[in-house]
Design a protein around this motif. Structure first.
Motif, mmCIF file in Angstrom:
data_model
loop_
_atom_site.group_PDB
_atom_site.id
_atom_site.type_symbol
_atom_site.label_atom_id
_atom_site.label_comp_id
_atom_site.label_asym_id
_atom_site.label_seq_id
_atom_site.Cartn_x
_atom_site.Cartn_y
_atom_site.Cartn_z
ATOM 1 N N TRP A 168 -3.503 4.539 4.077
ATOM 2 C CA TRP A 168 -2.734 3.817 3.072
ATOM 3 C C TRP A 168 -3.701 3.338 2.004
ATOM 4 O O TRP A 168 -4.808 2.877 2.328
ATOM 5 N N HIS A 205 0.843 -1.194 0.000
ATOM 6 C CA HIS A 205 0.000 0.000 0.000
ATOM 7 C C HIS A 205 0.875 1.239 0.000
ATOM 8 O O HIS A 205 2.018 1.208 0.459
ATOM 9 N N ASN A 206 0.307 2.321 -0.502
ATOM 10 C CA ASN A 206 1.023 3.592 -0.469
ATOM 11 C C ASN A 206 0.382 4.481 0.577
ATOM 12 O O ASN A 206 -0.845 4.545 0.672
ATOM 13 N N LEU A 207 1.221 5.168 1.308
ATOM 14 C CA LEU A 207 0.704 6.138 2.266
ATOM 15 C C LEU A 207 0.223 7.340 1.466
ATOM 16 O O LEU A 207 1.007 8.030 0.824
#
Lengths: 132, 146
Positions: B46, A76-78
């Motif tokens: 996220w 996941h990306n912040l």
């Protein structure tokens, strides 16, 4: 009325010492109250568990250290961040003599509770003044 | 003749920078700046392909008293914590930790599968995993060559 500051504060100068790890340091918010037999300290340290917090008492200076491993989700990306993670550090000078062998500390849900038992009051002594 | 016009253009380009400096100065001297928003709790988000994860630092909260509800594309998180109950003769030296109820509503980037929302609370940190609704997942459209 002053708006209560709800976010954690970064330490301006954590214990006047530089740290080896380049990590943010926060000052945990604490409550300290005194009962007849003890002084109780509660500190908000989200992210620490019983293995990652250190409490030291040297003379009458109580130092609390908490290490927090940064959480990440590799897939996941912040995308949005309002808070950052870092270690916790704070030191207090305690007002009364503390029984060093009777310190109890527990961590529950990210709150550290330290119970410091007061030492038996040392007997009052009268000091005789001699004429020179 | 083109000189002054060109120079004027440069001044216009400088304006945002001047305004930014002015804001910075105001912020420095007003003493009211806050590094983060004052919404409680502070959250991190996220994003992944199939889900988003929302985390919040809520030390000392009662997980049973926390409530997560999703309506459409918005999620409301509410809960609270009680102040320490002091007995007669006990007094505070300092009281910095806040207590009370909180409620915060977030706008989610997509519709979520409400039945499969998972929340985990440990060490004072809450993690909420919100999977994207099946009907809302992006579809791959294949392009046919003529």
């Amino acid at each position: 009325m002053k708006e209560p500051n709800l976010q954690k504060q970064t330490a301006s100068n954590p214990a006047e010492m530089e740290r080896t790890r380049n990590r943010k340091v926060y000052v945990p918010r604490v409550d300290i109250y005194e009962t007849k037999e003890s002084i109780v300290l509660l500190a908000d340290m989200p992210g620490v568990d019983e293995g990652s917090v250190d409490i030291m008492l040297e003379k009458n200076v109580l130092t609390i250290n908490g290490t927090v491993e940064p959480v990440g989700f590799p897939e996941h990306n912040l995308v949005y961040a309002e808070y950052d993670t870092g270690d916790y550090q704070r030191a207090f000078t305690l007002p009364e003599e503390i029984d060093q062998n009777k310190i109890e500390a527990t961590v529950k849900n990210g709150v550290l509770r330290v119970v410091l038992q007061k030492a038996e009051k040392s007997k009052a002594r009268k000091i005789a003044i001699k004429a020179a | 003749m083109f000189g002054p016009v060109w120079r004027f253009g440069r001044i216009v380009d400088l304006m945002p920078e001047v305004q930014r400096l002015q804001r910075e100065m105001n912020r420095l001297f007003s003493g009211v700046s806050q590094p983060f928003s004052q919404d409680f709790p502070a959250i991190n988000v996220w994003s992944g392909e199939k889900e988003i994860i929302v985390s919040a630092e809520l030390p000392g909260a009662d997980p049973d008293g926390m409530d997560i509800s999703v309506v459409g594309e918005s999620m409301t998180l509410s809960g609270g914590r009680n102040p320490e109950a002091l007995k007669e003769g006990e007094n505070y030296h300092r009281q910095e930790r806040s207590s009370g109820r909180f409620s915060r509503t977030l706008q989610l980037p997509f519709r979520v599968d409400a039945a499969n929302i998972a929340a985990r609370y440990g060490n004072g940190i809450l993690h909420i995993t919100l999977p994207r609704a099946e009907a809302d997942k992006p579809r791959k459209i294949s392009i046919k060559a003529e």
